[in-house]
Scaffold this active site. Structure first.
Site, short mmCIF file in Angstrom:
data_model
loop_
_atom_site.label_atom_id
_atom_site.label_comp_id
_atom_site.label_asym_id
_atom_site.label_seq_id
_atom_site.Cartn_x
_atom_site.Cartn_y
_atom_site.Cartn_z
N CYS A 114 -13.50 3.13 -0.53
CA CYS A 114 -14.86 2.72 -0.66
C CYS A 114 -15.61 4.08 -1.05
O CYS A 114 -16.75 4.12 -1.54
CB CYS A 114 -15.39 1.88 0.25
SG CYS A 114 -15.30 2.75 1.89
N HIS A 132 -6.28 0.60 6.74
CA HIS A 132 -7.39 -0.05 7.99
C HIS A 132 -6.88 -1.25 8.77
O HIS A 132 -7.11 -1.19 9.80
CB HIS A 132 -8.25 -0.61 6.96
CG HIS A 132 -9.02 0.39 5.96
ND1 HIS A 132 -9.49 1.57 6.39
CD2 HIS A 132 -9.39 0.60 4.47
CE1 HIS A 132 -9.88 2.22 5.38
NE2 HIS A 132 -9.87 1.50 4.36
C1 LIG Z 1 -11.87 1.88 -5.10
C2 LIG Z 1 -12.10 1.08 -3.76
C3 LIG Z 1 -13.18 0.68 -3.33
C4 LIG Z 1 -13.36 -0.32 -2.14
N1 LIG Z 1 -14.42 -0.31 -1.81
C5 LIG Z 1 -14.75 -1.21 -0.46
C6 LIG Z 1 -15.87 -1.36 -0.02
O1 LIG Z 1 -16.81 -0.71 -0.49
N2 LIG Z 1 -15.96 -2.36 0.95
C7 LIG Z 1 -15.00 -3.00 1.44
O2 LIG Z 1 -14.87 -3.85 2.49
N3 LIG Z 1 -13.69 -2.85 0.76
C8 LIG Z 1 -13.30 -1.94 -0.21
N4 LIG Z 1 -12.27 -1.56 -0.72
C9 LIG Z 1 -11.16 -2.66 -0.21
C10 LIG Z 1 -10.26 -1.90 0.60
O3 LIG Z 1 -10.12 -0.61 0.25
C11 LIG Z 1 -9.14 -2.83 1.04
O4 LIG Z 1 -9.55 -4.12 1.36
C12 LIG Z 1 -8.34 -2.01 2.13
O5 LIG Z 1 -7.86 -0.98 1.95
C13 LIG Z 1 -7.47 -2.96 2.73
O6 LIG Z 1 -6.68 -2.26 3.98
P1 LIG Z 1 -5.27 -2.65 4.52
O7 LIG Z 1 -4.91 -1.85 5.47
O8 LIG Z 1 -5.02 -4.02 4.66
O9 LIG Z 1 -4.35 -2.51 3.09
P2 LIG Z 1 -3.99 -1.07 2.16
O10 LIG Z 1 -5.42 -0.12 2.30
O11 LIG Z 1 -3.31 -1.61 0.95
O12 LIG Z 1 -2.97 0.04 2.96
C14 LIG Z 1 -1.63 -0.75 3.32
C15 LIG Z 1 -0.55 0.51 3.75
O13 LIG Z 1 0.60 -0.07 3.70
C16 LIG Z 1 1.28 1.10 3.38
N5 LIG Z 1 2.73 0.23 2.79
C17 LIG Z 1 2.70 -0.85 1.75
N6 LIG Z 1 4.13 -0.93 1.91
C18 LIG Z 1 4.79 -0.36 2.75
C19 LIG Z 1 6.15 -0.25 3.08
N7 LIG Z 1 7.03 -0.98 2.49
N8 LIG Z 1 6.72 0.71 3.92
C20 LIG Z 1 5.63 1.21 4.66
N9 LIG Z 1 4.36 1.38 4.41
C21 LIG Z 1 3.95 0.48 3.41
C22 LIG Z 1 0.70 1.61 2.12
O14 LIG Z 1 1.21 3.00 1.90
C23 LIG Z 1 -0.71 1.73 2.73
O15 LIG Z 1 -1.30 2.73 3.46
C24 LIG Z 1 -12.06 -0.78 -1.98
C25 LIG Z 1 -10.95 -0.57 -2.50
C26 LIG Z 1 -10.82 0.31 -3.55
C27 LIG Z 1 -9.54 0.43 -4.06
#
Ligand SMILES: Cc1cc2nc3c(=O)[nH]c(=O)nc-3n(C[C@H](O)[C@H](O)[C@H](O)COP(=O)(O)OP(=O)(O)OC[C@H]3O[C@@H](n4cnc5c(N)ncnc54)[C@H](O)[C@@H]3O)c2cc1C
Length: 449
Positions: free
Chosen positions: A42, A10
């Site tokens: 989510c 995200h």
């Molecule tokens: C079951 C569940 C339900 C949820 N429901 C909600 C909800 O209803 N509402 C809400 O607001 N939030 C919800 N969340 C939380 C939300 O999903 C997270 O806050 C969100 O995914 C964060 O996004 P992000 O992009 O910061 O990180 P992440 O989703 O953790 O993505 C990080 C990305 O970085 C990549 N990555 C990591 N390290 C490396 C590397 N060294 N090299 C290359 N790529 C790498 C990973 O593969 C991943 O694709 C939920 C989470 C879960 C697990």
């Protein structure tokens, strides 16, 4: 200028789109170790329950879209090492095994978080699963098909949503949590008491105030039993939902972090290194109720911060407004909204807060139907500034949590909310909206003390 974005769910997807919209001339490379972008975790519980049939609907972007905007998208590429001193990184192509070096002028860390896996004996047994990404969701669905007894460890919103999904699918479900209440972070006891009763009535075994001591496997290495501090539960499948840790080891000792590893960012998403920005689950949020940096991994924070990375990559332009950690939840027909601090959380932080609870019907009794709304407001005793609120009803009052979120963000007091102009129309509310009434009751109680 050469920009590298590491991680593309995200925060990464939003950052890429906004960087390219704001700075069309940059050369932007994305490294993502997974084979997809923008998966909405989510939706996992809804997918497990069967309410979401087409899992493709849980993606809102794809590598092709980002490439069409001008990004050089390198999927299934893991960044192994980053050296900020000379602005280089080592990357592994996970398909070919090739390892190479890349360089950057600006780095965007959107590496997110990973579920915490506590070092409990037997945790490596088969059928103990994590719940975060698309492939894990697929595994949960596949394994749940043959499972009769499912144990969910962790009573936060992810665990609870899975419990509901498994119950709806006719499974025998045990929910274990070390704390003595479910949803402890989001709701105070008057709310969780109702939800726990509902769960118990639906046949869920609540093992609260118990910690898992061991997972016992059968002869084939599959989990068979979960042993807690007080009991043991036969289980064919276990889902671990005990929280998340930021994925930030690549920048350890290179930028400032909280003790849990969340990267500290300022209001323009800049880290302590001027050429590194961070967003989403890898970073802290500014938590308005306390005014401090906090770790609240939510997709809402990730997309807001991702947008700000795009706006502020070159120069500070658009300021982050912080967060209240506002959440919505739907559980067995109850619609629940929560924002800011609960009383429990405020007391743990040593804050001097007061709170008021009330129940009122959301609209007049002369209407053919109405529904009760259970509400709580939490405020700073000294200033009467609103710092938290919770609402629960069979009627959808969840948008009121967003109204209260704005009230906290804008530092409104009980008096402000007591007199805020909300519309009246008998289909929807009373001459005094229930939020006015809640604040008026709180004000009267606060001033009487
Ligand atoms: C079951 C569940 C339900 C949820 N429901 C909600 C909800 O209803 N509402 C809400 O607001 N939030 C919800 N969340 C939380 C939300 O999903 C997270 O806050 C969100 O995914 C964060 O996004 P992000 O992009 O910061 O990180 P992440 O989703 O953790 O993505 C990080 C990305 O970085 C990549 N990555 C990591 N390290 C490396 C590397 N060294 N090299 C290359 N790529 C790498 C990973 O593969 C991943 O694709 C939920 C989470 C879960 C697990």
């Amino acid at each position: 200028m050469k920009v590298i974005v590491v991680g593309c769910t995200h925060a990464g997807t939003t950052a890429v789109k906004n960087i390219l919209a704001e700075q069309p001339d940059v050369s932007l490379t994305v490294y993502e170790k997974n084979d997809n972008v923008s998966f909405l975790s989510c939706g996992i519980a809804l997918y497990v329950e069967g309410l979401v049939k087409d899992v493709q609907g849980l993606f809102y972007s794809n590598p092709e879209e980002l490439a069409s905007l001008g990004a050089n998208v390198q999927m299934e590429h893991e960044v192994l090492d980053i050296q900020l001193a000379d602005k280089t990184m080592t990357v592994k192509n996970l398909q070919t095994g090739e390892i190479f070096t890349d360089t950057f002028d600006k780095l965007v860390m959107t590496t997110g978080s990973w579920p915490i896996v506590p070092p409990i004996p037997g945790i490596k047994s088969e059928n103990i699963l994590l719940c975060k990404n698309f492939h894990q969701a697929q595994t949960i669905i596949a394994k749940a098909q043959d499972a009769k007894k499912i144990t969910v460890v962790g009573g936060g919103y992810i665990g609870i949503e899975l419990v509901e999904a498994f119950v709806e699918n006719g499974k025998e479900v045990v929910l274990i949590d070390g704390l003595d209440r479910i949803l402890n972070r989001y709701l105070d006891a008057p709310f969780t008491d109702i939800l726990e009763k509902e769960l118990t009535e639906r046949g869920v075994t609540l093992a609260l105030g118990q910690t898992v001591q061991e997972f016992v496997a059968d002869a084939e290495g599959k989990v068979a039993k979960v042993v807690t501090s007080e009991d043991s539960f036969a289980s064919d499948l276990v889902i671990l939902c005990v929280g998340f840790r930021p994925n930030t080891s690549l920048l350890k000792d290179q930028v400032d972090m909280l003790p849990n590893g969340a990267i500290i960012v300022d209001e323009y998403m800049r880290t302590s290194n001027p050429d590194v920005l961070a967003a989403g689950d890898s970073a802290v949020v500014h938590y308005n109720p306390t005014g401090e940096a906090s770790y609240i991994p939510l997709a809402t924070n990730a997309v807001r911060q991702g947008l700000l990375v795009g706006k502020n990559l070159v120069a500070p332009t658009l300021r982050y407004r912080g967060t209240q950690g506002t959440s919505g939840l739907y559980l067995f027909g109850q619609k629940i909204g929560s924002t800011g601090l609960t009383v429990t959380a405020a007391k743990m932080l040593g804050l001097n807060v007061g709170s008021t609870i009330m129940t009122d019907n959301y609209r007049p009794e002369f209407m053919p139907t109405t529904e009760a709304v259970l509400m709580e407001i939490v405020y700073e005793k000294d200033t009467q500034r609103i710092v938290g609120a919770q609402l629960m009803s069979k009627y959808d009052i969840t948008q009121s949590a967003n109204t209260l979120s704005l009230a906290i963000q804008e530092k409104l007091t009980l008096e402000d909310l007591a007199l805020t102009d909300f519309f009246f129309q008998p289909h929807f509310d009373r001459p005094w909206n229930y939020l006015n009434l809640l604040a008026q009751k709180a004000l009267a109680e606060a001033n009487a003390k």
